[in-house]
Scaffold this active site. Structure first.
Site, PDB file in Angstrom:
ATOM      1  N   CYS A   2       0.842  -1.194   0.000  1.00 30.22           N
ATOM      2  CA  CYS A   2       0.000   0.000   0.000  1.00 30.22           C
ATOM      3  C   CYS A   2       0.879   1.246   0.000  1.00 30.22           C
ATOM      4  O   CYS A   2       1.772   1.393   0.822  1.00 30.22           O
ATOM      5  CB  CYS A   2      -0.972   0.067   1.166  1.00 30.22           C
ATOM      6  SG  CYS A   2      -2.189  -1.235   1.180  1.00 30.22           S
ATOM      7  N   ARG A  27       4.123  -0.188  -4.741  1.00 29.33           N
ATOM      8  CA  ARG A  27       3.813  -0.743  -3.417  1.00 29.33           C
ATOM      9  C   ARG A  27       2.497  -1.525  -3.403  1.00 29.33           C
ATOM     10  O   ARG A  27       2.196  -2.213  -2.430  1.00 29.33           O
ATOM     11  CB  ARG A  27       3.760   0.377  -2.375  1.00 29.33           C
ATOM     12  CG  ARG A  27       5.063   1.120  -2.211  1.00 29.33           C
ATOM     13  CD  ARG A  27       4.959   2.129  -1.097  1.00 29.33           C
ATOM     14  NE  ARG A  27       4.931   1.462   0.185  1.00 29.33           N
ATOM     15  CZ  ARG A  27       5.971   1.321   0.974  1.00 29.33           C
ATOM     16  NH1 ARG A  27       7.141   1.805   0.620  1.00 29.33           N
ATOM     17  NH2 ARG A  27       5.854   0.702   2.117  1.00 29.33           N
ATOM     18  N   TRP A  75      -2.716  -2.764  -1.861  1.00 26.46           N
ATOM     19  CA  TRP A  75      -2.441  -4.201  -2.029  1.00 26.46           C
ATOM     20  C   TRP A  75      -3.416  -4.885  -1.084  1.00 26.46           C
ATOM     21  O   TRP A  75      -3.301  -4.752   0.132  1.00 26.46           O
ATOM     22  CB  TRP A  75      -0.989  -4.518  -1.665  1.00 26.46           C
ATOM     23  CG  TRP A  75      -0.618  -5.945  -1.968  1.00 26.46           C
ATOM     24  CD1 TRP A  75      -0.222  -6.430  -3.179  1.00 26.46           C
ATOM     25  CD2 TRP A  75      -0.586  -7.050  -1.053  1.00 26.46           C
ATOM     26  NE1 TRP A  75       0.045  -7.777  -3.075  1.00 26.46           N
ATOM     27  CE2 TRP A  75      -0.169  -8.190  -1.786  1.00 26.46           C
ATOM     28  CE3 TRP A  75      -0.868  -7.202   0.296  1.00 26.46           C
ATOM     29  CZ2 TRP A  75      -0.028  -9.447  -1.202  1.00 26.46           C
ATOM     30  CZ3 TRP A  75      -0.734  -8.460   0.877  1.00 26.46           C
ATOM     31  CH2 TRP A  75      -0.318  -9.566   0.118  1.00 26.46           C
ATOM     32  N   ASN A 101      -2.587   1.585   5.713  1.00 26.33           N
ATOM     33  CA  ASN A 101      -1.707   0.493   5.302  1.00 26.33           C
ATOM     34  C   ASN A 101      -1.502  -0.397   6.522  1.00 26.33           C
ATOM     35  O   ASN A 101      -1.294   0.119   7.618  1.00 26.33           O
ATOM     36  CB  ASN A 101      -0.362   1.073   4.828  1.00 26.33           C
ATOM     37  CG  ASN A 101       0.635  -0.022   4.494  1.00 26.33           C
ATOM     38  OD1 ASN A 101       0.258  -1.142   4.128  1.00 26.33           O
ATOM     39  ND2 ASN A 101       1.913   0.293   4.617  1.00 26.33           N
ATOM     40  N   GLY A 102      -1.548  -1.717   6.329  1.00 24.33           N
ATOM     41  CA  GLY A 102      -1.340  -2.624   7.457  1.00 24.33           C
ATOM     42  C   GLY A 102      -2.582  -3.474   7.679  1.00 24.33           C
ATOM     43  O   GLY A 102      -3.437  -3.596   6.794  1.00 24.33           O
ATOM     44  N   GLU A 489      17.350 -18.285  -6.366  1.00 20.92           N
ATOM     45  CA  GLU A 489      17.031 -16.910  -6.740  1.00 20.92           C
ATOM     46  C   GLU A 489      16.591 -16.827  -8.204  1.00 20.92           C
ATOM     47  O   GLU A 489      15.645 -16.122  -8.536  1.00 20.92           O
ATOM     48  CB  GLU A 489      18.255 -16.020  -6.462  1.00 20.92           C
ATOM     49  CG  GLU A 489      18.164 -14.575  -6.918  1.00 20.92           C
ATOM     50  CD  GLU A 489      17.028 -13.782  -6.278  1.00 20.92           C
ATOM     51  OE1 GLU A 489      16.368 -14.284  -5.339  1.00 20.92           O
ATOM     52  OE2 GLU A 489      16.782 -12.650  -6.749  1.00 20.92           O
ATOM     53  N   LYS A 493      12.915 -15.445  -9.385  1.00 20.31           N
ATOM     54  CA  LYS A 493      12.742 -14.347 -10.345  1.00 20.31           C
ATOM     55  C   LYS A 493      11.809 -14.781 -11.481  1.00 20.31           C
ATOM     56  O   LYS A 493      10.932 -14.030 -11.904  1.00 20.31           O
ATOM     57  CB  LYS A 493      14.094 -13.928 -10.934  1.00 20.31           C
ATOM     58  CG  LYS A 493      14.938 -13.070 -10.030  1.00 20.31           C
ATOM     59  CD  LYS A 493      14.431 -11.654  -9.952  1.00 20.31           C
ATOM     60  CE  LYS A 493      14.744 -10.946  -8.666  1.00 20.31           C
ATOM     61  NZ  LYS A 493      14.367 -11.507  -7.415  1.00 20.31           N
ATOM     62  N   GLU A 496       8.104 -15.125 -10.225  1.00 13.93           N
ATOM     63  CA  GLU A 496       7.387 -13.894  -9.893  1.00 13.93           C
ATOM     64  C   GLU A 496       7.169 -13.002 -11.109  1.00 13.93           C
ATOM     65  O   GLU A 496       6.186 -12.261 -11.158  1.00 13.93           O
ATOM     66  CB  GLU A 496       8.079 -13.130  -8.752  1.00 13.93           C
ATOM     67  CG  GLU A 496       9.400 -12.524  -9.094  1.00 13.93           C
ATOM     68  CD  GLU A 496       9.998 -11.760  -7.918  1.00 13.93           C
ATOM     69  OE1 GLU A 496       9.268 -11.115  -7.171  1.00 13.93           O
ATOM     70  OE2 GLU A 496      11.231 -11.814  -7.760  1.00 13.93           O
ATOM     71  N   HIS A 512      17.928 -37.638  -5.993  1.00 10.94           N
ATOM     72  CA  HIS A 512      17.124 -38.150  -4.875  1.00 10.94           C
ATOM     73  C   HIS A 512      15.628 -37.911  -5.098  1.00 10.94           C
ATOM     74  O   HIS A 512      14.854 -37.987  -4.161  1.00 10.94           O
ATOM     75  CB  HIS A 512      17.579 -37.515  -3.559  1.00 10.94           C
ATOM     76  CG  HIS A 512      19.009 -37.836  -3.240  1.00 10.94           C
ATOM     77  ND1 HIS A 512      19.435 -39.087  -2.880  1.00 10.94           N
ATOM     78  CD2 HIS A 512      20.119 -37.063  -3.270  1.00 10.94           C
ATOM     79  CE1 HIS A 512      20.744 -39.081  -2.679  1.00 10.94           C
ATOM     80  NE2 HIS A 512      21.180 -37.861  -2.919  1.00 10.94           N
ATOM     81  N   LYS A 615       5.795  -4.383  -3.649  1.00  7.75           N
ATOM     82  CA  LYS A 615       7.109  -4.129  -3.063  1.00  7.75           C
ATOM     83  C   LYS A 615       6.873  -3.871  -1.590  1.00  7.75           C
ATOM     84  O   LYS A 615       5.883  -3.259  -1.221  1.00  7.75           O
ATOM     85  CB  LYS A 615       7.685  -2.875  -3.734  1.00  7.75           C
ATOM     86  CG  LYS A 615       9.152  -2.635  -3.470  1.00  7.75           C
ATOM     87  CD  LYS A 615       9.962  -3.354  -4.480  1.00  7.75           C
ATOM     88  CE  LYS A 615      11.455  -3.126  -4.276  1.00  7.75           C
ATOM     89  NZ  LYS A 615      12.216  -4.228  -4.909  1.00  7.75           N
TER      90      LYS A 615
HETATM   91  C1  F6R Z   1      11.765 -10.867  -4.883  1.00  5.33           C
HETATM   92  C2  F6R Z   1      11.562  -9.859  -3.867  1.00  5.33           C
HETATM   93  C3  F6R Z   1      11.069 -10.287  -2.538  1.00  5.33           C
HETATM   94  C4  F6R Z   1      11.809  -9.519  -1.426  1.00  5.33           C
HETATM   95  C5  F6R Z   1      11.236  -9.884  -0.052  1.00  5.33           C
HETATM   96  C6  F6R Z   1      11.978  -9.170   1.059  1.00  5.33           C
HETATM   97  O1  F6R Z   1      12.273 -10.309  -6.064  1.00  5.33           O
HETATM   98  O2  F6R Z   1      11.780  -8.709  -4.101  1.00  5.33           O
HETATM   99  O3  F6R Z   1      11.213 -11.672  -2.362  1.00  5.33           O
HETATM  100  O4  F6R Z   1      13.165  -9.832  -1.493  1.00  5.33           O
HETATM  101  O5  F6R Z   1       9.882  -9.533  -0.015  1.00  5.33           O
HETATM  102  O6  F6R Z   1      11.924  -7.793   0.889  1.00  5.33           O
HETATM  103  P1  F6R Z   1      12.885  -6.832   1.691  1.00  5.33           P
HETATM  104  O7  F6R Z   1      14.282  -7.079   1.204  1.00  5.33           O
HETATM  105  O8  F6R Z   1      12.411  -5.457   1.383  1.00  5.33           O
HETATM  106  O9  F6R Z   1      12.752  -7.192   3.141  1.00  5.33           O
END
Ligand code: F6R
Length: 620
Positions: A2, A27, A75, A101-102, A489, A493, A496, A512, A615
């Site tokens: 948010c 966000r 969000w 937000n929250g 990782e 990527k 997502e 395994h 984010k």
């Molecule tokens: C993936 C991604 C998320 C963040 C995770 C932690 O590309 O961005 O998996 O890494 O939500 O976020 P932070 O680093 O802000 O605590």
């Protein structure tokens, strides 16, 4: 999670708030809304979907010009992503507007109470209850200055959970009131004008002067009287001032199609900035921000690294380096699990929390748990002024600049660099490494920006490959040693961004069980360790490539320059520069970022704002 924007000042609030929402859309993008107060009347417009939907509505039914306004990008948590659940939420008489937000955890009881008093709710959210409670507290409050702020304090004392709330009232057309508990909120201070934002991106094109709000605080901003901060009980508090060290340009796309592409390209500079100024005159590391004494660091007998998602993968890689350099045992955990399994922590435990945003709720809660157990907490963080570094005993900032794309790229590489610095620093302080050894590794770290730039200059083939893989149903990633977290990782990527099923495996685990999913044509991406790596792990990975190839896999091999052993088994070979084993993830991750980005783009997806994500995940 948010985006929240508020403005009061001489400019047209409609423009300032919408501009802030554009910058904060990363966000959350389930809905967007805005409210302004003009001529004693509060008007709100809100719409489900991306901000563009709201902008279309506003083009048809413009808001009146105003000098005060609030805005929100959502969000969704409670209540689907619909028009009626979009913020702002208004009190029943339409005079008070609130954005949130929250999660208000006790909203059900509070809603029942409001309904018993005759209030009809118009949404399914937990947030709406704040608007009705605020209106009731406002009505019940005494006449005079700070009536809205007083009402906000009354409401906050009743709320459980995490929240940032911003409110405006038709009766106080020059006043914005906001509150925060375990959820982000910063105040921007301009010349005769004030801004509120979930992060500084909301107002960075107007001012770089900011005030940080602490836990359980309320800020009242009066256009003419300025700002005042109190705790929820009403005691005055002095907010911390700081100057944002990046400018508006850093939060723009700068000619790239996607923020993610720009952020990938910025990685060499971000790594260089993260290393800057951290080496003393004799080659020793100097980490002034790490406010833990040498004695405290010598006392550490166990380390936990706690983080989420991509930051967790950085922690997995950190384990290899920190254990190797310091011989201190390191455990790595996802933050959402950490505190619920009662980890063994004491004064000699160092908990390293890693968070790009500094606001991730799971990580914040793990941090608080660690502190309750008397462990020392060191944060590795990118966002200045955020909650996680503020609540930690020590902090090492990465200097990646703003990361706007939802998928973390430069945040990740700089987290790796910061982890290396922490490991080396511990080794130095504890006498595990001489200064010249530290300096030699730092010299290797300093080669990383060029190495990453070299990888980036050779990405045409990866882009072509991305176009070929765009229709794949599943893609597997294999790695060993530090290549294993890189595989995780790479898979994250791809999931997502491209919504393709992807999994990362430790290459040795394949036999395994997981090898059963390999079929004719299954793309398998293998991160090959250096032939110079320990105990012939290289040779074992080369065998693993042959094993999957024998079962029909299409092999995509990431290997360093000069590694000829992989050539016969690679359907596609992606070369990276020779890099010391422990530092190799910084270069091997880059092609995987580009691949995921390009596959998503080829599939016509929104690379910067993938579905269902946001984010900065500020709910548990
Ligand atoms: C993936 C991604 C998320 C963040 C995770 C932690 O590309 O961005 O998996 O890494 O939500 O976020 P932070 O680093 O802000 O605590």
């Amino acid at each position: 999670m948010c985006g929240i924007v508020g403005y009061v000042g001489p400019q047209d609030a409609r423009d300032v708030v919408l501009e802030g929402l554009r910058r904060l859309e990363y966000r959350g993008y389930d809905s967007a809304g805005i409210a302004v107060v003009a001529d004693g009347t509060l008007t709100a417009v809100k719409k489900a979907g991306k901000l563009a939907n709201l902008e279309k509505v506003l083009a048809e039914q413009p808001l009146p010009a105003a000098t005060i306004g609030i805005g929100h990008t959502r969000w969704a948590t409670h209540g689907g992503p619909t028009d009626r659940n979009a913020h702002p939420h208004l009190s029943a008489d339409g005079t008070v507007a609130v954005i949130h937000n929250g999660i208000i955890e006790n909203f059900a009881a509070l809603r029942a109470e409001c309904e018993a008093a005759g209030v009809e709710f118009t949404s399914d959210t937990d947030s709406e209850v704040a608007a009705h409670l605020l209106a009731a507290a406002y009505e019940a409050g005494a006449e005079g200055q700070s009536r809205l702020a007083d009402a906000m304090r009354v409401v906050c004392r009743r709320l459980e959970g995490a929240f940032t709330l911003v409110a405006t009232s038709a009766s106080e057309p020059d006043t914005l009131v906001a509150a925060r508990r375990s959820s982000p909120l910063v105040v921007g201070v301009g010349d005769g004008e004030y801004f509120l934002g979930s992060d500084v991106a909301a107002f960075i094109s107007h001012t770089r002067e900011a005030r940080e709000l602490g836990q359980d605080q309320v800020v009242e901003i009066d256009r003419y009287r300025g700002l005042s901060v109190t705790d929820f009980a009403g005691n005055a508090v002095e907010p911390t001032s700081y100057t944002v060290d990046w400018d508006a340009e850093a939060a723009e796309k700068g000619g790239y199609d996607w923020f993610m592409l720009k952020e990938i390209a910025e990685q060499p500079q971000a790594i260089a900035d993260t290393l800057l100024g951290r080496l003393g005159a004799h080659g020793e590391l100097v980490l002034d921000e790490v406010r833990l004494s040498d004695e405290e660091l010598r006392d550490v007998d166990k380390i936990f690294v706690v983080a989420c998602g991509t930051a967790y993968h950085a922690g997995l890689i950190a384990k290899y380096a920190i254990e190797h350099w310091t011989r201190i045992p390191v455990e790595v955990e996802v933050a959402s699990e950490f505190r619920y399994r009662d980890p063994v922590l004491d004064r000699s435990t160092l908990v390293i929390v890693i968070s790009q945003s500094g606001e991730t709720m799971d990580t914040l809660m793990a941090l608080r748990h660690a502190k309750e157990q008397k462990a020392r907490v060191l944060a590795i963080c990118n966002a200045n002024g955020s909650t996680i570094p503020r609540e930690s005993d020590a902090v090492l900032y990465t200097h990646a600049g703003p990361e706007i794309a939802v998928a973390s790229t430069k945040g990740f590489l700089t987290q790796l660099v910061a982890c290396y610095l922490v490991g080396l620093f511990l080794a130095q302080v504890r006498g595990m490494k001489y200064e010249d050894e530290v300096a030699a590794i730092v010299a290797d770290l300093r080669k990383l920006p060029d190495a990453v730039a070299e990888v980036l200059s050779g990405m045409d083939e990866v882009r072509a490959l991305a176009r070929e893989l765009a229709d794949a149903n599943t893609i597997l990633f294999l790695g060993r040693h530090v290549g294993f977290p890189v595989a995780l990782e790479g898979a994250l990527k791809l999931k997502e961004l491209a919504y393709i099923h992807a999994e990362g495996f430790a290459a040795g685990e394949l036999k395994h069980g997981p090898i059963a999913v390999v079929d004719k044509g299954t793309p398998v991406i293998v991160i090959v360790p250096s032939p110079r790596s320990r105990e012939s792990v290289h040779g074992k990975v080369v065998s693993n490539i042959q094993e999957v190839r024998a079962r029909g896999a299409r092999t995509i091999v990431i290997a360093e320059e000069g590694d000829e052993d992989v050539v016969p088994y690679a359907d596609h070979l992606i070369r990276v520069p020779r890099t010391p084993t422990l530092l190799a993830p910084v270069v091997t991750t880059v092609p995987l970022q580009v691949l995921a980005c390009e596959i998503a783009d080829t599939r016509g997806l929104d690379v910067d704002q993938p579905r269902n994500l946001a984010k900065s995940v500020t709910v548990e």
